[in-house]
Design a protein around this motif. Structure first.
Motif, PDB file in Angstrom:
ATOM      1  N   MET A 165       0.852  -1.192   0.000  1.00 49.63           N
ATOM      2  CA  MET A 165       0.000   0.000   0.000  1.00 49.63           C
ATOM      3  C   MET A 165       0.883   1.235   0.000  1.00 49.63           C
ATOM      4  SD  MET A 165      -3.533  -0.655   1.513  1.00 49.63           S
ATOM      5  CE  MET A 165      -3.579  -0.072   3.196  1.00 49.63           C
ATOM      6  N   ALA A 166       0.366   2.255  -0.600  1.00 53.69           N
ATOM      7  CA  ALA A 166       1.160   3.480  -0.692  1.00 53.69           C
ATOM      8  C   ALA A 166       0.242   4.684  -0.741  1.00 53.69           C
ATOM      9  CB  ALA A 166       2.026   3.449  -1.947  1.00 53.69           C
ATOM     10  N   ILE A 167       0.714   5.731  -0.108  1.00 55.35           N
ATOM     11  CA  ILE A 167      -0.016   6.996  -0.190  1.00 55.35           C
ATOM     12  C   ILE A 167       0.439   7.691  -1.474  1.00 55.35           C
ATOM     13  CG2 ILE A 167      -0.272   9.280   0.850  1.00 55.35           C
ATOM     14  CD1 ILE A 167       0.144   7.768   3.589  1.00 55.35           C
ATOM     15  N   ARG A 168      -0.522   8.018  -2.322  1.00 54.98           N
ATOM     16  CA  ARG A 168      -0.195   8.668  -3.593  1.00 54.98           C
ATOM     17  C   ARG A 168      -0.267  10.189  -3.434  1.00 54.98           C
ATOM     18  NH1 ARG A 168      -0.923   5.271  -8.169  1.00 54.98           N
ATOM     19  NH2 ARG A 168      -1.161   3.118  -7.458  1.00 54.98           N
ATOM     20  N   GLU A 169       0.414  10.861  -4.340  1.00 50.65           N
ATOM     21  CA  GLU A 169       0.351  12.326  -4.339  1.00 50.65           C
ATOM     22  C   GLU A 169      -0.978  12.762  -4.963  1.00 50.65           C
ATOM     23  OE1 GLU A 169       2.687  16.176  -6.116  1.00 50.65           O
ATOM     24  OE2 GLU A 169       3.726  14.242  -6.166  1.00 50.65           O
ATOM     25  N   ILE A 170      -1.640  13.705  -4.318  1.00 49.34           N
ATOM     26  CA  ILE A 170      -2.917  14.216  -4.838  1.00 49.34           C
ATOM     27  C   ILE A 170      -2.636  15.407  -5.751  1.00 49.34           C
ATOM     28  CG2 ILE A 170      -5.102  15.319  -4.208  1.00 49.34           C
ATOM     29  CD1 ILE A 170      -5.071  13.633  -1.633  1.00 49.34           C
ATOM     30  N   VAL A 171      -3.120  15.332  -6.985  1.00 48.92           N
ATOM     31  CA  VAL A 171      -2.890  16.423  -7.922  1.00 48.92           C
ATOM     32  C   VAL A 171      -3.889  17.554  -7.659  1.00 48.92           C
ATOM     33  CG1 VAL A 171      -1.964  14.873  -9.687  1.00 48.92           C
ATOM     34  CG2 VAL A 171      -4.368  15.522  -9.776  1.00 48.92           C
ATOM     35  N   LEU A 172      -3.444  18.758  -7.940  1.00 50.17           N
ATOM     36  CA  LEU A 172      -4.257  19.936  -7.642  1.00 50.17           C
ATOM     37  C   LEU A 172      -4.906  20.519  -8.896  1.00 50.17           C
ATOM     38  CD1 LEU A 172      -1.994  21.805  -5.055  1.00 50.17           C
ATOM     39  CD2 LEU A 172      -3.744  20.065  -4.650  1.00 50.17           C
ATOM     40  N   MET A 173      -5.944  21.308  -8.667  1.00 51.83           N
ATOM     41  CA  MET A 173      -6.623  21.986  -9.762  1.00 51.83           C
ATOM     42  C   MET A 173      -5.590  22.739 -10.596  1.00 51.83           C
ATOM     43  SD  MET A 173      -9.975  24.432  -9.747  1.00 51.83           S
ATOM     44  CE  MET A 173      -9.344  25.767  -8.722  1.00 51.83           C
ATOM     45  N   GLY A 174      -5.719  22.628 -11.907  1.00 48.77           N
ATOM     46  CA  GLY A 174      -4.736  23.199 -12.807  1.00 48.77           C
ATOM     47  C   GLY A 174      -4.064  22.080 -13.594  1.00 48.77           C
ATOM     48  N   ASP A 175      -4.038  20.870 -12.977  1.00 45.72           N
ATOM     49  CA  ASP A 175      -3.512  19.700 -13.682  1.00 45.72           C
ATOM     50  C   ASP A 175      -4.585  19.226 -14.680  1.00 45.72           C
ATOM     51  OD1 ASP A 175      -2.845  16.969 -14.399  1.00 45.72           O
ATOM     52  OD2 ASP A 175      -1.429  17.015 -12.724  1.00 45.72           O
ATOM     53  N   PRO A 176      -4.224  19.087 -15.956  1.00 46.53           N
ATOM     54  CA  PRO A 176      -5.225  18.719 -16.968  1.00 46.53           C
ATOM     55  C   PRO A 176      -5.906  17.374 -16.731  1.00 46.53           C
ATOM     56  CG  PRO A 176      -2.998  18.837 -17.925  1.00 46.53           C
ATOM     57  CD  PRO A 176      -2.911  19.380 -16.537  1.00 46.53           C
ATOM     58  N   VAL A 177      -5.279  16.488 -15.959  1.00 49.60           N
ATOM     59  CA  VAL A 177      -5.898  15.167 -15.728  1.00 49.60           C
ATOM     60  C   VAL A 177      -7.253  15.319 -15.024  1.00 49.60           C
ATOM     61  CG1 VAL A 177      -4.842  14.660 -13.466  1.00 49.60           C
ATOM     62  CG2 VAL A 177      -5.394  12.776 -15.020  1.00 49.60           C
ATOM     63  N   LEU A 178      -7.415  16.409 -14.267  1.00 51.75           N
ATOM     64  CA  LEU A 178      -8.676  16.629 -13.545  1.00 51.75           C
ATOM     65  C   LEU A 178      -9.789  17.097 -14.480  1.00 51.75           C
ATOM     66  CD1 LEU A 178      -7.362  18.414 -10.318  1.00 51.75           C
ATOM     67  CD2 LEU A 178      -8.177  16.059 -10.517  1.00 51.75           C
ATOM     68  N   ILE A 215      -5.286  11.177  -8.277  1.00 50.30           N
ATOM     69  CA  ILE A 215      -3.914  10.683  -8.079  1.00 50.30           C
ATOM     70  C   ILE A 215      -3.219  10.575  -9.436  1.00 50.30           C
ATOM     71  CG2 ILE A 215      -4.335   9.543  -5.860  1.00 50.30           C
ATOM     72  CD1 ILE A 215      -4.350   6.835  -7.475  1.00 50.30           C
ATOM     73  N   GLY A 216      -3.743  11.301 -10.412  1.00 50.80           N
ATOM     74  CA  GLY A 216      -3.101  11.380 -11.719  1.00 50.80           C
ATOM     75  C   GLY A 216      -3.408  10.213 -12.647  1.00 50.80           C
ATOM     76  N   ARG A 231      -7.044  -3.620  -7.964  1.00 50.07           N
ATOM     77  CA  ARG A 231      -7.316  -3.695  -6.527  1.00 50.07           C
ATOM     78  C   ARG A 231      -6.218  -3.004  -5.713  1.00 50.07           C
ATOM     79  NH1 ARG A 231      -9.931  -8.208  -8.725  1.00 50.07           N
ATOM     80  NH2 ARG A 231      -8.046  -9.454  -8.906  1.00 50.07           N
ATOM     81  N   ALA A 232      -4.997  -3.014  -6.210  1.00 50.76           N
ATOM     82  CA  ALA A 232      -3.905  -2.302  -5.531  1.00 50.76           C
ATOM     83  C   ALA A 232      -4.132  -0.787  -5.629  1.00 50.76           C
ATOM     84  CB  ALA A 232      -2.558  -2.687  -6.149  1.00 50.76           C
ATOM     85  N   VAL A 233      -4.608  -0.330  -6.775  1.00 53.09           N
ATOM     86  CA  VAL A 233      -4.912   1.099  -6.947  1.00 53.09           C
ATOM     87  C   VAL A 233      -6.000   1.516  -5.963  1.00 53.09           C
ATOM     88  CG1 VAL A 233      -5.966   2.799  -8.509  1.00 53.09           C
ATOM     89  CG2 VAL A 233      -4.163   1.287  -9.361  1.00 53.09           C
ATOM     90  N   VAL A 234      -7.033   0.665  -5.844  1.00 55.24           N
ATOM     91  CA  VAL A 234      -8.143   0.970  -4.932  1.00 55.24           C
ATOM     92  C   VAL A 234      -7.634   1.056  -3.487  1.00 55.24           C
ATOM     93  CG1 VAL A 234     -10.286   0.043  -3.925  1.00 55.24           C
ATOM     94  CG2 VAL A 234      -9.977   0.080  -6.422  1.00 55.24           C
ATOM     95  N   ARG A 235      -6.768   0.113  -3.116  1.00 59.35           N
ATOM     96  CA  ARG A 235      -6.211   0.152  -1.747  1.00 59.35           C
ATOM     97  C   ARG A 235      -5.418   1.446  -1.523  1.00 59.35           C
ATOM     98  NH1 ARG A 235      -5.341  -5.368  -2.592  1.00 59.35           N
ATOM     99  NH2 ARG A 235      -3.166  -5.046  -3.180  1.00 59.35           N
ATOM    100  N   ASP A 236      -4.629   1.810  -2.512  1.00 60.87           N
ATOM    101  CA  ASP A 236      -3.852   3.056  -2.401  1.00 60.87           C
ATOM    102  C   ASP A 236      -4.770   4.272  -2.308  1.00 60.87           C
ATOM    103  OD1 ASP A 236      -1.552   1.614  -2.566  1.00 60.87           O
ATOM    104  OD2 ASP A 236      -0.905   2.389  -4.514  1.00 60.87           O
TER     105      ASP A 236
END
Ligand code: NI
Length: 180
Positions: free
Chosen positions: A1-14, A52-53, A29-34
Motif C-alpha cells: 500500500m502506498a499513499i499517492r500524491e494528490i494532484v491539484l486543480m490546474g492539472d489537466p488530468v482533472l 492521483i493522476g 485492486r492495488a490502486v483501490v487500496r492506495d
C-alpha cells in the motif's frame, strides 16, 4: 500500500473524461487500496482516480471519517465505472470542499438521494442507494471521473471569487516553495 500524491486543480488530468475500466485484476485492486489509504491520510471522505493522476473511472467513498467515534466502515465503497442512474428531484445545499482544491469551500446544490450503479473491484455489479452526505460524496466523486469540479456547480460570480482566492493560494504556495 502506498499513499499517492494528490494532484491539484490546474492539472489537466482533472479535466479529462476518464477511461472506463475493462480489466478487473490485482493491479486495479492495488490502486483501490492506495486510493483508500491516500483518502484517509488526507482526511477526506472521497477520492477519484484522476486525483492521483490516473485517468480511470474509479472512485472511493467513506463518508464517516475513521477517527470519528464508532466510525464503522459500513458505508465504505469503491465503485468502478460508476454511473448515477437515478437522482431525487429534491435537492439540498451544503458546503463542499475538494482534496484537489485545498483552501476553497462553497455551497453546492445537489439531489438529496441518488442511485449509483457500477462494479466493485472484483468486477461484480454493485447498486448503491445513497442520500445526504454519502450521496453527495458519491456525486462529487463521479463528477471527477467526468472531469467536473465542484466549482463548475456554483454561480459564475461565486466561481470568479473562488478562482481569485485560488490564484492567491497558488502564489502563496509558490512563495513558500521558493523559501525552502
Ligand atoms: Ni473532489
Amino acid at each position: 500500500m502506498a499513499i499517492r500524491e494528490i494532484v491539484l486543480m490546474g492539472d489537466p488530468v482533472l479535466r479529462r473524461e476518464a477511461d472506463e475500466v475493462t480489466v478487473f485484476d490485482d493491479e486495479l485492486r492495488a490502486v483501490v487500496r492506495d486510493m483508500f489509504e491516500t483518502m484517509y491520510h488526507a482526511d477526506g471522505i472521497g477520492l477519484a482516480a484522476p486525483q492521483i493522476g490516473l485517468s480511470k473511472r474509479i472512485i472511493v467513498v467513506d463518508p464517516r471519517r475513521p477517527e470519528e467515534e464508532g466510525g464503522g466502515e459500513s458505508e465504505r465503497v469503491a465503485v468502478i465505472n460508476p454511473v448515477v442512474t437515478e437522482a431525487s428531484r429534491e435537492t439540498y445545499k451544503q458546503s463542499e470542499g475538494c482534496l484537489s482544491i485545498p483552501g476553497l469551500e462553497e455551497i453546492v446544490e445537489r439531489p438529496v438521494a441518488v442511485r449509483v450503479e457500477g462494479k466493485d473491484p472484483d468486477g461484480n455489479v454493485v447498486v448503491i442507494e445513497a442520500e445526504d452526505l454519502f450521496g453527495r460524496a458519491l456525486q462529487h466523486e463521479i463528477d471527477h471521473v467526468d472531469g467536473i469540479l465542484f466549482l463548475d456547480r456554483v454561480s459564475a460570480l461565486k466561481r470568479r471569487m473562488l478562482l481569485k482566492k485560488w490564484r492567491k493560494l497558488e502564489a502563496e504556495r509558490a512563495a513558500e516553495a521558493q523559501e525552502v
